[in-house]
Design a protein around this motif. Structure first.
Motif, short mmCIF file in Angstrom:
data_model
loop_
_atom_site.label_atom_id
_atom_site.label_comp_id
_atom_site.label_asym_id
_atom_site.label_seq_id
_atom_site.Cartn_x
_atom_site.Cartn_y
_atom_site.Cartn_z
N HIS A 290 75.22 -45.64 21.07
CA HIS A 290 75.56 -47.07 21.13
C HIS A 290 77.03 -47.25 21.52
CE1 HIS A 290 75.18 -51.28 20.75
NE2 HIS A 290 76.00 -51.38 19.73
N ARG A 291 77.24 -48.17 22.44
CA ARG A 291 78.56 -48.44 23.03
C ARG A 291 79.13 -47.20 23.70
NH1 ARG A 291 81.80 -53.30 20.35
NH2 ARG A 291 80.01 -54.60 19.96
N GLY A 292 78.24 -46.43 24.29
CA GLY A 292 78.64 -45.24 25.03
C GLY A 292 78.61 -45.52 26.52
N PHE A 293 77.71 -44.84 27.23
CA PHE A 293 77.64 -44.93 28.68
C PHE A 293 77.41 -46.35 29.18
CE2 PHE A 293 75.26 -44.75 32.69
CZ PHE A 293 76.19 -44.09 33.48
N THR A 294 76.49 -47.08 28.54
CA THR A 294 76.18 -48.43 29.02
C THR A 294 77.34 -49.42 28.81
OG1 THR A 294 75.15 -49.06 26.93
CG2 THR A 294 73.70 -48.18 28.66
N HIS A 295 78.31 -49.02 28.00
CA HIS A 295 79.48 -49.86 27.77
C HIS A 295 80.73 -49.25 28.42
CE1 HIS A 295 76.77 -51.56 24.84
NE2 HIS A 295 77.63 -52.56 24.62
N SER A 296 80.51 -48.47 29.46
CA SER A 296 81.62 -47.87 30.20
C SER A 296 81.68 -48.48 31.60
CB SER A 296 81.43 -46.34 30.30
OG SER A 296 80.37 -46.03 31.18
N ILE A 297 82.64 -48.05 32.38
CA ILE A 297 82.79 -48.59 33.74
C ILE A 297 81.77 -47.99 34.72
CG2 ILE A 297 85.23 -49.11 33.43
CD1 ILE A 297 85.78 -46.61 35.20
N PHE A 298 81.12 -46.91 34.33
CA PHE A 298 80.25 -46.21 35.27
C PHE A 298 79.01 -46.99 35.70
CE2 PHE A 298 82.71 -42.85 33.13
CZ PHE A 298 83.48 -42.50 34.22
N PRO A 299 78.29 -47.67 34.79
CA PRO A 299 77.19 -48.50 35.27
C PRO A 299 77.66 -49.62 36.20
CG PRO A 299 77.00 -48.17 32.92
CD PRO A 299 78.33 -47.63 33.33
N ILE A 300 78.83 -50.16 35.94
CA ILE A 300 79.38 -51.21 36.79
C ILE A 300 79.58 -50.68 38.21
CG2 ILE A 300 81.40 -52.71 37.16
CD1 ILE A 300 81.75 -52.59 34.04
N ILE A 301 80.16 -49.49 38.30
CA ILE A 301 80.39 -48.87 39.61
C ILE A 301 79.06 -48.54 40.29
CG2 ILE A 301 81.31 -46.81 40.76
CD1 ILE A 301 83.52 -46.81 38.53
N ILE A 302 78.11 -47.99 39.53
CA ILE A 302 76.80 -47.63 40.09
C ILE A 302 76.09 -48.87 40.63
CG2 ILE A 302 74.47 -46.82 39.49
CD1 ILE A 302 75.91 -44.87 37.49
N PHE A 303 76.07 -49.95 39.84
CA PHE A 303 75.41 -51.18 40.30
C PHE A 303 76.13 -51.79 41.48
CE2 PHE A 303 73.50 -51.51 35.90
CZ PHE A 303 72.21 -51.22 36.34
N PHE A 304 77.44 -51.71 41.50
CA PHE A 304 78.20 -52.23 42.64
C PHE A 304 77.83 -51.47 43.91
CE2 PHE A 304 81.79 -52.52 45.52
CZ PHE A 304 81.98 -53.90 45.58
N LEU A 305 77.76 -50.15 43.82
CA LEU A 305 77.40 -49.33 44.98
C LEU A 305 75.96 -49.59 45.41
CD1 LEU A 305 79.17 -45.98 44.07
CD2 LEU A 305 79.87 -47.66 45.80
N LEU A 306 75.06 -49.78 44.44
CA LEU A 306 73.68 -50.14 44.79
C LEU A 306 73.62 -51.49 45.50
CD1 LEU A 306 71.77 -49.02 41.56
CD2 LEU A 306 71.62 -47.98 43.83
N GLY A 307 74.45 -52.42 45.07
CA GLY A 307 74.53 -53.72 45.75
C GLY A 307 75.09 -53.59 47.15
N LEU A 308 76.03 -52.69 47.31
CA LEU A 308 76.65 -52.48 48.61
C LEU A 308 75.68 -51.84 49.60
CD1 LEU A 308 79.52 -52.83 49.83
CD2 LEU A 308 79.97 -50.48 49.17
N PHE A 309 74.90 -50.88 49.13
CA PHE A 309 74.06 -50.09 50.05
C PHE A 309 72.57 -50.42 50.01
CE2 PHE A 309 77.71 -47.21 49.24
CZ PHE A 309 78.22 -47.23 50.54
#
Length: 173
Positions: free
Chosen positions: A86-105
């Protein structure tokens, strides 16, 4: 932070961003803000996944034979326990970056996921529990202790109602 407050804040902030800053039309801004308000609670499902995986881990560990028979499944459960603390990976910047890249590509809808996760972790950084923005690379906690979930639950509920009222008032303007 309680779910209702996450949804209220995320919807309100998203509406302001899209209507007043990006100059989207009112209906599109409302739809986008409601979508982001619904998506913004996803990071907190890490708690449910972690609890489920922990129960699976306990069941598998009851028998060494079961552990070896289900070894790939056992490794998957260990992976879930590490990733969905809890409050680990899903509360880090990495999902934000992953979703941004998915939105980009891939699809632009992932930009909304990126925004929802960003708003969620910003909001959770305002609690005494804080966030770990670089998890799993670092356990550094970022905290701006304004809200305490255990002590301020009623305050958060009232605050969510106030923000919803402000959200509906700004929509009607």
């Amino acid at each position: 932070m309680i779910i209702r407050l996450h949804q209220a804040l995320s919807s309100f902030i998203t509406y302001i961003i899209f209507f007043y800053i990006f100059n989207f039309d009112k209906v599109s801004s409302i739809i986008i803000s409601i979508i982001v308000g619904l998506i913004c609670v996803i990071p907190d499902y890490d708690y449910k996944i972690y609890n489920w995986a922990n129960k699976q881990y306990e069941n598998i560990n009851k028998s060494k034979i079961l552990k070896y028979l289900l070894f790939p499944y056992y490794l998957f459960i260990l992976f879930l326990l590490k990733l969905f603390k809890h409050r680990g990976f899903t509360h880090s910047i990495f999902p934000i970056i992953i979703f941004f890249l998915l939105g980009l590509f891939i699809m632009k809808i992932f930009y909304l996921f990126s925004l929802a996760f960003l708003l969620h972790i910003i909001e959770d950084s305002l609690t005494v529990s804080g966030i770990t923005p670089l998890y799993p690379l670092s356990n550094y906690k970022f905290v701006i202790p304004i809200l305490n979930n255990r002590k301020n639950r009623k305050v958060q509920e009232y605050l969510s109602y106030i923000i919803y009222i402000m959200f509906f008032a700004i929509i009607l303007l």
